[in-house]
Write a protein that holds these residues in place. Structure first.
Motif, PDB file in Angstrom:
ATOM      1  N   ASN A   1       2.218 -34.528  26.066  1.00 23.23           N
ATOM      2  CA  ASN A   1       0.938 -33.974  26.223  1.00 23.23           C
ATOM      3  C   ASN A   1       0.726 -33.415  27.310  1.00 23.23           C
ATOM      4  O   ASN A   1       0.093 -32.154  27.170  1.00 23.23           O
TER       5      ASN A   1
ATOM      6  N   TYR B   1      -1.988 -31.316  11.450  1.00 25.35           N
ATOM      7  CA  TYR B   1      -1.495 -30.684  12.465  1.00 25.35           C
ATOM      8  C   TYR B   1      -0.933 -29.637  12.393  1.00 25.35           C
ATOM      9  O   TYR B   1      -1.109 -28.438  13.277  1.00 25.35           O
TER      10      TYR B   1
ATOM     11  N   PHE C   1      -8.338 -24.694  23.051  1.00 23.38           N
ATOM     12  CA  PHE C   1      -8.202 -25.706  22.124  1.00 23.38           C
ATOM     13  C   PHE C   1      -7.014 -26.588  22.564  1.00 23.38           C
ATOM     14  O   PHE C   1      -7.034 -27.636  22.489  1.00 23.38           O
TER      15      PHE C   1
ATOM     16  N   ASN D   1      -7.544 -30.242  23.679  1.00 22.10           N
ATOM     17  CA  ASN D   1      -6.580 -31.114  22.789  1.00 22.10           C
ATOM     18  C   ASN D   1      -5.533 -31.983  23.708  1.00 22.10           C
ATOM     19  O   ASN D   1      -5.606 -33.284  23.431  1.00 22.10           O
TER      20      ASN D   1
ATOM     21  N   SER E   1      -7.400 -34.455  26.072  1.00 21.94           N
ATOM     22  CA  SER E   1      -8.004 -35.840  25.210  1.00 21.94           C
ATOM     23  C   SER E   1      -6.928 -36.653  24.934  1.00 21.94           C
ATOM     24  O   SER E   1      -7.010 -38.011  24.784  1.00 21.94           O
ATOM     25  N   LEU E   2      -5.588 -36.187  24.424  1.00 22.44           N
ATOM     26  CA  LEU E   2      -4.670 -36.864  24.199  1.00 22.44           C
ATOM     27  C   LEU E   2      -4.092 -37.673  25.251  1.00 22.44           C
ATOM     28  O   LEU E   2      -3.938 -39.069  24.853  1.00 22.44           O
TER      29      LEU E   2
ATOM     30  N   ALA F   1     -10.283 -38.123  14.083  1.00 27.27           N
ATOM     31  CA  ALA F   1      -9.581 -36.751  13.735  1.00 27.27           C
ATOM     32  C   ALA F   1     -10.090 -36.016  12.710  1.00 27.27           C
ATOM     33  O   ALA F   1     -10.245 -34.941  12.783  1.00 27.27           O
TER      34      ALA F   1
ATOM     35  N   GLY G   1     -13.294 -34.350  14.100  1.00 26.77           N
ATOM     36  CA  GLY G   1     -12.746 -33.256  14.764  1.00 26.77           C
ATOM     37  C   GLY G   1     -12.433 -31.870  13.776  1.00 26.77           C
ATOM     38  O   GLY G   1     -12.655 -30.662  14.087  1.00 26.77           O
TER      39      GLY G   1
ATOM     40  N   ALA H   1     -11.549 -29.884  19.716  1.00 31.24           N
ATOM     41  CA  ALA H   1     -10.301 -30.283  20.226  1.00 31.24           C
ATOM     42  C   ALA H   1     -10.227 -31.522  20.867  1.00 31.24           C
ATOM     43  O   ALA H   1      -9.193 -32.424  20.640  1.00 31.24           O
TER      44      ALA H   1
ATOM     45  N   PHE I   1     -10.342 -34.001  17.722  1.00 26.28           N
ATOM     46  CA  PHE I   1      -8.960 -34.109  17.146  1.00 26.28           C
ATOM     47  C   PHE I   1      -8.046 -34.926  17.978  1.00 26.28           C
ATOM     48  O   PHE I   1      -7.121 -35.577  17.498  1.00 26.28           O
ATOM     49  N   GLY I   2      -7.718 -34.210  19.354  1.00 27.56           N
ATOM     50  CA  GLY I   2      -7.072 -34.956  20.154  1.00 27.56           C
ATOM     51  C   GLY I   2      -7.269 -36.431  20.293  1.00 27.56           C
ATOM     52  O   GLY I   2      -5.962 -37.039  20.421  1.00 27.56           O
TER      53      GLY I   2
END
Length: 399
Positions: A144, A227, A249, A253, A256-257, A284, A287, A304, A307-308
């Protein structure tokens, strides 16, 4: 494995850093190869092929790579994958037509499929079983970080120095990844006993797919669809709703991941996958919904982050769950099955959601993609309910 309790061992750190270098080399090419293809005379269809043909070749090779990991060994297969990756990256600059670029791209996908399947398998060997969720979360966090840095670095290189330096540095990073991996000490798994003389000889394709990995892999496929819709069309979505800096984004993202993965991994180890997969999928899905209504950079960044966070919880937990379901001697095949399903999901997302976008636009396409998250939740919830009903709770709660 002697270091049963420790996670941050010398071998784990070296493997994670080697994986990080490979991911940087890969992520540098994500935003720049489409530009390279257009400069070679390609159109939007050709740019789409750059994504799909890479995914297809990686998908096709992963089951064979997984079987080879279990039958031949980890490090020899990693060397093969990194060597193919290096040769492919080194060859891009000399390809004068789009057709030649696509040929190299297909070979590039083979190297990527072999290398990443091997890295994931070795990581699962090194991580203590009782900390597998946490360990896979940290291991994925390095990828990531590369996702956050690689695209910006690649674009800067192209603008400042040209494609020659882009491909040269990507190739050098691959060599560095290979050299660092040589210092990782891997205990090869015990191979399965040979069948009795009276038993039929196994075919060349037997053992390519690990059956115990199929259910988590199905869930990974569904998440891969969503994805695939993001990585394939987020730039075009930004143009549709007039958001200039879509690169935000990927940055938010990735951050956050990285923040969510370790926490989600510990929760997986302590409570089980139910506590991670359901809330992760819900976040997710929210998101994706926020993304579909975004018309500004602020909305894009919020989507982002959401979802992340969801993806960062679900993807490593599914992989850890997959590894927990199989014997050590089948981890290669299990990883091959898992990553092939995820790749297939990405490819399906690019095709199916692309067809939806052509009819409805990209905003409605992202709303449509939330249906795959709902399907994920329905299938998984039915699975959990049936396990509880049959009192087979060992596969739901950690031992």
């Amino acid at each position: 494995m002697t270091e049963t309790e420790s996670l941050w061992t010398r071998n784990f750190i070296l493997l994670a850093l080697s994986n990080f270098l490979l991911f940087i080399a890969f992520q540098m090419l994500i935003p720049t190869l489409p530009l390279f293809v257009t400069e070679r005379g390609g159109d939007q269809v050709d740019v789409g092929l750059v994504i799909s043909i890479f995914t297809i070749s990686a998908l096709l090779i992963r089951p064979f790579a997984g079987k080879a990991l279990d039958s031949i060994g980890r490090m020899p297969i990693l060397v093969v994958g990194l060597a193919i990756f290096f040769l492919s990256v080194s060859g891009y600059y000399w390809m004068t037509t789009v057709a030649l670029v696509l040929v190299v791209r297909f070979i590039h996908g083979i190297g990527w499929g072999i290398a990443t399947t091997t890295y994931g398998t070795i990581a699962s060997d090194l991580i203590p079983a009782q900390r597998r969720g946490e360990g896979m979360g940290y291991f994925g966090m390095f990828g990531n970080l590369a996702m956050a840095l690689g695209p910006m670095f690649g674009l800067w290189l192209v603008e400042s120095s040209g494609y020659g330096w882009l491909f040269a540095i990507s190739a050098l990073l691959t060599v560095a990844a290979l050299l660092m991996s040589k210092f990782v000490k891997v205990s090869e798994p015990i191979k399965a006993e040979k069948p009795a003389a009276s038993a039929p000889a196994p075919s060349a394709v037997s053992g390519l797919v690990e059956k115990k990995a199929l259910f988590p892999s199905l869930l990974a496929l569904l998440f891969g669809v969503t994805y695939g819709g993001i990585v394939s069309f987020i730039t075009l979505f930004g143009q549709e709703v007039h958001i200039a800096n879509v690169g935000l984004f990927f940055l938010f993202n990735a951050v956050s991941l990285m923040l969510v993965r370790p926490f989600a991994g510990k929760l997986f180890d302590q409570k089980g996958h139910v506590w991670v997969l359901i809330p992760g999928a819900l976040i997710a899905g929210i998101g994706l919904a926020v993304l579909s209504f975004s018309t500004s950079a602020v909305g894009l960044a919020l989507a982002a982050v959401l979802f992340g966070a969801g993806f960062g919880a679900v993807q490593p937990s599914l992989q850890a769950w997959t590894i927990n379901r199989v014997e050590p001697g089948r981890r290669g095949a299990a990883n091959g099955t898992f990553f092939s399903a995820f790749d297939l999901g990405i490819g399906m997302g690019a095709m199916v959601l692309g067809a939806v976008a052509k009819t409805t636009g990209f905003a409605h396409m992202y709303r449509f993609s939330t249906l795959f998250v709902i399907l994920f939740l329905v299938i998984y919830s039915v699975y959990v309910w049936r396990r509880v009903e049959s009192k087979e709770k060992a596969d739901i709660h950690p031992s």
